[in-house]
Design a protein around this motif. Structure first.
Motif, mmCIF file in Angstrom:
data_model
loop_
_atom_site.group_PDB
_atom_site.id
_atom_site.type_symbol
_atom_site.label_atom_id
_atom_site.label_comp_id
_atom_site.label_asym_id
_atom_site.label_seq_id
_atom_site.Cartn_x
_atom_site.Cartn_y
_atom_site.Cartn_z
ATOM 1 N N LEU A 101 0.830 -1.206 0.000
ATOM 2 C CA LEU A 101 0.000 0.000 0.000
ATOM 3 C C LEU A 101 0.866 1.258 0.000
ATOM 4 C CD1 LEU A 101 -2.784 1.338 0.181
ATOM 5 C CD2 LEU A 101 -2.653 1.071 2.681
ATOM 6 N N GLY A 102 1.950 1.237 0.745
ATOM 7 C CA GLY A 102 2.845 2.386 0.802
ATOM 8 C C GLY A 102 3.889 2.202 1.887
ATOM 9 N N CYS A 127 1.813 5.999 -2.190
ATOM 10 C CA CYS A 127 0.397 5.640 -2.068
ATOM 11 C C CYS A 127 -0.447 6.751 -2.687
ATOM 12 C CB CYS A 127 0.029 5.433 -0.605
ATOM 13 S SG CYS A 127 -1.715 5.058 -0.329
ATOM 14 N N THR A 131 -3.374 7.666 2.102
ATOM 15 C CA THR A 131 -3.416 6.938 3.375
ATOM 16 C C THR A 131 -2.427 7.535 4.374
ATOM 17 O OG1 THR A 131 -4.044 4.914 2.215
ATOM 18 C CG2 THR A 131 -3.157 4.673 4.450
#
Length: 235
Positions: A101-102, A127, A131
């Motif tokens: 996701l990051g 991301c 987030t």
């Protein structure tokens, strides 16, 4: 001509333990059902700790179990400031690159005086969903949760010993263990032969985590292990 006096910059290695807790917000509603964190040391590039997978609900994910990081900080003996201690945090759903996701970087030296929990909110790098990862860190002492860290470590050691005892009563495991011991002795003889032939074995001069775990801790949770000199400084 008179020479300008040079003063050595002395830095002490300070042993510390941090408790870190995480929680993420603004997570996409689809495609990211369960997430885990990897805590990676920038010094070694190795994963220092990893959380279990936690469910994502309403765009938020909270990991209930904290991470305990035992490390050493370098402190300037004159200014009492600490050198950076960087870690990378990777938030992912799996092990493939596409499941990440990051990620972000955090400097544990910024929490060297955090006797109470301190929280920061950082956006995940790489991301596109915006987030945010909320990191709560605290320096552990005998008054602020250090006993909890020691109890968890003792519990882990007991679990490992129980597993060893169970295997020692299993004939099949005994055979495997005997094979491992023979292999270990054979490798030791090979290494000894190499050493005597002029090929010394590599040693880790920086110290290991085991060295830290065997050390004692005072009420402040900080220890000046030894003082080293790093370069020179002209006045």
């Amino acid at each position: 001509m008179s020479r300008v006096p040079k003063w050595k910059i002395e830095k002490a290695k300070v042993k510390v333990v941090f408790r870190l807790q995480f929680h993420a917000t603004n997570i996409p509603s689809t495609g990211w059902d369960k997430l885990f964190l990897s805590f990676i040391s920038a010094d070694t590039g190795k994963v220092s700790a990893k959380t279990n997978k936690a469910n994502v609900r309403n765009g938020s994910c909270k990991w209930p179990d904290p991470i305990y990081e035992a490390t050493r900080l370098l402190q300037d003996s004159r200014t009492k400031t600490y050198d950076d201690k960087l870690y990378k945090i990777v938030v992912a759903m799996g092990t493939s690159r596409s499941s990440i996701l990051g990620e972000l970087d955090v400097n544990l030296a910024e929490f060297a005086e955090a006797l109470k929990p301190v929280s920061i909110a950082l956006p995940l790098r790489g991301c596109e969903f915006g987030t945010i990862l909320h990191v709560t860190a605290q320096l552990l002492t005998t008054k602020t949760g250090f006993r909890e860290f020691e109890q968890q470590r003792e519990t882990g050691a007991k679990s490992t010993q129980q597993l060893v005892n169970q295997r020692s009563h299993d004939p099949s495991e005994i055979g495997v263990a005997s094979s491992d011991i023979y292999s270990h002795k054979a490798n030791a003889r090979i290494k000894l032969k190499e050493t005597s032939s002029g090929f010394p074995l590599a040693e880790d001069s920086a110290g290991s985590t085991e060295d830290y775990e065997n050390s004692s801790h005072n009420s402040d949770g900080l220890f000046a292990e030894k003082i080293d000199s790093y370069g020179g400084h002209e006045l």
